[in-house]
Design a protein around this motif. Structure first.
Motif, PDB file in Angstrom:
ATOM      1  N   VAL A 298       0.849  -1.316  -0.146  1.00 18.37           N
ATOM      2  CA  VAL A 298       0.013   0.042  -0.107  1.00 18.37           C
ATOM      3  C   VAL A 298       0.940   1.259   0.136  1.00 18.37           C
ATOM      4  O   VAL A 298       0.699   2.288  -0.637  1.00 18.37           O
ATOM      5  CB  VAL A 298      -1.004  -0.016   1.213  1.00 18.37           C
ATOM      6  N   ARG A 299       2.071   1.198   0.809  1.00  8.68           N
ATOM      7  CA  ARG A 299       2.939   2.393   0.739  1.00  8.68           C
ATOM      8  C   ARG A 299       3.445   2.834  -0.581  1.00  8.68           C
ATOM      9  O   ARG A 299       3.671   3.945  -0.934  1.00  8.68           O
ATOM     10  CB  ARG A 299       3.893   2.225   1.734  1.00  8.68           C
ATOM     11  N   GLY A 300       3.764   1.731  -1.265  1.00  7.31           N
ATOM     12  CA  GLY A 300       4.322   1.724  -2.491  1.00  7.31           C
ATOM     13  C   GLY A 300       3.474   2.244  -3.499  1.00  7.31           C
ATOM     14  O   GLY A 300       3.873   2.960  -4.344  1.00  7.31           O
ATOM     15  N   TRP A 301       2.234   1.767  -3.428  1.00  3.54           N
ATOM     16  CA  TRP A 301       1.166   2.091  -4.473  1.00  3.54           C
ATOM     17  C   TRP A 301       1.181   3.906  -4.207  1.00  3.54           C
ATOM     18  O   TRP A 301       0.846   4.538  -5.344  1.00  3.54           O
ATOM     19  CB  TRP A 301      -0.024   1.727  -4.024  1.00  3.54           C
ATOM     20  N   PHE A 302       0.862   4.214  -2.874  1.00  3.86           N
ATOM     21  CA  PHE A 302       0.720   5.486  -2.801  1.00  3.86           C
ATOM     22  C   PHE A 302       1.762   6.340  -3.080  1.00  3.86           C
ATOM     23  O   PHE A 302       1.725   7.464  -3.617  1.00  3.86           O
ATOM     24  CB  PHE A 302       0.349   6.028  -1.404  1.00  3.86           C
ATOM     25  N   ALA A 303       3.216   5.927  -2.970  1.00  4.42           N
ATOM     26  CA  ALA A 303       4.390   6.694  -3.457  1.00  4.42           C
ATOM     27  C   ALA A 303       4.344   6.909  -4.878  1.00  4.42           C
ATOM     28  O   ALA A 303       4.683   7.942  -5.556  1.00  4.42           O
ATOM     29  CB  ALA A 303       5.676   5.984  -2.987  1.00  4.42           C
ATOM     30  N   HIS A 304       3.890   6.073  -5.499  1.00  2.00           N
ATOM     31  CA  HIS A 304       3.871   5.783  -7.110  1.00  2.00           C
ATOM     32  C   HIS A 304       2.818   7.014  -7.500  1.00  2.00           C
ATOM     33  O   HIS A 304       2.930   7.896  -8.382  1.00  2.00           O
ATOM     34  CB  HIS A 304       3.553   4.529  -7.710  1.00  2.00           C
ATOM     35  N   ALA A 305       1.447   6.826  -6.743  1.00  2.00           N
ATOM     36  CA  ALA A 305       0.409   7.734  -7.113  1.00  2.00           C
ATOM     37  C   ALA A 305       0.741   9.026  -6.873  1.00  2.00           C
ATOM     38  O   ALA A 305       0.215  10.072  -7.473  1.00  2.00           O
ATOM     39  CB  ALA A 305      -0.860   7.397  -6.377  1.00  2.00           C
ATOM     40  N   ALA A 306       1.831   9.509  -5.928  1.00  2.00           N
ATOM     41  CA  ALA A 306       2.186  10.879  -5.554  1.00  2.00           C
ATOM     42  C   ALA A 306       2.789  11.504  -6.749  1.00  2.00           C
ATOM     43  O   ALA A 306       2.667  12.771  -6.855  1.00  2.00           O
ATOM     44  CB  ALA A 306       3.022  10.748  -4.279  1.00  2.00           C
ATOM     45  N   GLN A 307       3.204  10.767  -7.765  1.00  2.47           N
ATOM     46  CA  GLN A 307       4.036  11.364  -8.899  1.00  2.47           C
ATOM     47  C   GLN A 307       2.935  12.241  -9.709  1.00  2.47           C
ATOM     48  O   GLN A 307       3.300  13.321 -10.249  1.00  2.47           O
ATOM     49  CB  GLN A 307       4.366  10.373  -9.573  1.00  2.47           C
ATOM     50  N   ASP A 308       1.715  11.818  -9.801  1.00  6.52           N
ATOM     51  CA  ASP A 308       0.598  12.491 -10.457  1.00  6.52           C
ATOM     52  C   ASP A 308       0.395  13.847  -9.727  1.00  6.52           C
ATOM     53  O   ASP A 308      -0.011  14.596 -10.355  1.00  6.52           O
ATOM     54  CB  ASP A 308      -0.818  11.489 -10.642  1.00  6.52           C
ATOM     55  N   ALA A 309       0.513  13.803  -8.259  1.00 11.53           N
ATOM     56  CA  ALA A 309       0.194  15.094  -7.511  1.00 11.53           C
ATOM     57  C   ALA A 309       1.267  16.253  -7.870  1.00 11.53           C
ATOM     58  O   ALA A 309       1.014  17.400  -7.962  1.00 11.53           O
ATOM     59  CB  ALA A 309      -0.092  14.555  -6.184  1.00 11.53           C
ATOM     60  N   VAL A 310       2.554  15.422  -8.165  1.00 10.36           N
ATOM     61  CA  VAL A 310       3.527  16.471  -8.545  1.00 10.36           C
ATOM     62  C   VAL A 310       3.198  17.086  -9.665  1.00 10.36           C
ATOM     63  O   VAL A 310       3.638  18.209  -9.949  1.00 10.36           O
ATOM     64  CB  VAL A 310       4.917  15.763  -8.384  1.00 10.36           C
ATOM     65  N   ASP A 311       2.941  16.519 -10.857  1.00  9.62           N
ATOM     66  CA  ASP A 311       2.646  17.026 -12.011  1.00  9.62           C
ATOM     67  C   ASP A 311       1.454  18.207 -11.777  1.00  9.62           C
ATOM     68  O   ASP A 311       1.342  19.042 -12.449  1.00  9.62           O
ATOM     69  CB  ASP A 311       1.962  15.947 -13.121  1.00  9.62           C
ATOM     70  N   HIS A 312       0.296  17.700 -11.032  1.00  7.98           N
ATOM     71  CA  HIS A 312      -0.667  18.698 -10.850  1.00  7.98           C
ATOM     72  C   HIS A 312      -0.283  19.890 -10.205  1.00  7.98           C
ATOM     73  O   HIS A 312      -0.862  21.067 -10.475  1.00  7.98           O
ATOM     74  CB  HIS A 312      -1.752  17.982  -9.930  1.00  7.98           C
ATOM     75  N   ALA A 313       0.812  19.799  -9.384  1.00 11.59           N
ATOM     76  CA  ALA A 313       1.044  21.083  -8.522  1.00 11.59           C
ATOM     77  C   ALA A 313       1.832  21.820  -9.348  1.00 11.59           C
ATOM     78  O   ALA A 313       1.708  23.075  -9.218  1.00 11.59           O
ATOM     79  CB  ALA A 313       2.225  20.405  -7.446  1.00 11.59           C
TER      80      ALA A 313
END
Length: 328
Positions: A298-313
């Motif tokens: 689960v932690r790894g999944w969220f870490a990967h998903a965080a990359q999309d948030a960086v693009d949004h930022a």
């Protein structure tokens, strides 16, 4: 303390009377969102404060019977939003109005919001799990153990939330603050009493909030999680302020401004959600029967998903710079 003026508008004078804590909602009752604040261009700063404070309390109280009836996740969310709006309003008017009762109400609202926040976090985390790693782990025997541990934690959080919302402390907070608002039991700063204009105050406050939001949002993509969280808080306060004072200016311009801010803020919320999820995973740990493998996945999944948030930022920072004030 300044007493309420004779002839004050009926819709802005807060009621100190009975609350709705024990009322049963009708069968079709649902959680309520915040209603628009209606200000007049002739309002003083204190008139505006009475309206904004009262609207936040109305929002909170409207969701109490719904929550006590079915403990819906949305009612928890709306009560938490109402308290955030109230605290934002107190901060906004802090340079104009001061007093022990205002500070006491702010402290009480923060404490109650923290209890509701614990319940809300469990709801958000459950959705994140089901819509993200849960789909990939469908059928894996480790995932039900994680969901069961979260369900137990959620039940505890909701019991605490119910005890708080239905408790004497919350009733006292609401009654006391209604009386504070109705009696205008605060000390206005020099130049605010009587002659302070809500329109002039709004222009200065909104300019300050926008400037702070822009400053906090610089280089969003490379900021630390805590810095991005602070940026989101600044954006949220700017949006709340715009919503509080929208009726004093062009409604369509104000709506465009607040809608765009909301979209930017929601996108940054992914960072906050990721941090919250990691914290809950730490708290659940292996004592709840959750294997390290499931937690690590689960932690790894969220870490990967965080990359999309960086693009949004990165996109959010550009959009924010294009937001023109509607209060000029």
């Amino acid at each position: 303390m300044k007493a309420a003026k004779e002839g004050d508008r009926a819709d802005v004078v807060a009621r100190p009377g009975p609350l709705r804590l024990v009322e049963e909602p009708p069968p079709e009752a649902t959680a309520e969102k915040a209603k628009p604040v209606r200000l007049l261009k002739s309002d003083s700063v204190e008139d505006a404060a009475v309206c904004v404070f009262s609207a936040a309390l109305d929002h909170f109280e409207a969701n109490i019977p719904v929550f006590l009836s079915d403990r819906s996740a949305e009612s928890v969310h709306q009560m938490r939003v109402a308290l955030r709006r109230l605290r934002a309003a107190m901060g906004l008017f802090g340079e104009a109005l001061a007093g022990e009762r205002l500070e006491m109400a702010r402290t009480r609202a923060k404490a109650l919001g923290a209890v509701l926040g614990a319940a809300r976090n469990c709801d958000v985390f459950a959705v994140m799990l089901q819509e993200g790693p849960g789909a990939a782990l469908d059928g894996d025997r480790e995932f039900p153990a994680l969901m069961a541990a979260l369900a137990r934690r959620r039940a505890e959080a909701y019991r605490a939330a119910r005890d708080a919302v239905d408790g004497d402390e919350t009733e006292s907070f609401l009654v006391d603050f209604r009386r504070t608002i109705a009696g205008r039991d605060w000390e206005p700063a020099a130049g605010v009493a009587d002659e302070g204009s809500a329109v002039d105050f709004a222009r200065a406050a909104l300019t300050r909030l926008r400037k702070r939001a822009l400053k906090k949002s610089r280089d969003l993509a490379t900021r630390t999680p805590q810095e991005r969280h602070q940026a989101r808080i600044a954006l949220k306060k700017a949006r709340y302020g715009a919503e509080f004072f929208a009726s004093l200016f062009d409604p369509e311009d104000a709506e465009r401004f607040t809608s765009r801010l909301a979209r930017i803020q929601d996108g940054l919320g992914a960072f906050t959600d990721m941090t919250m999820a990691q914290r809950l995973l730490d708290e659940i740990g292996t004592d709840d029967g959750v294997s390290p493998q499931a937690s690590g996945f689960v932690r790894g999944w969220f870490a990967h998903a965080a990359q999309d948030a960086v693009d949004h930022a990165r996109k959010s920072e550009k959009r924010l710079k294009k937001l023109e004030p509607f209060w000029k």
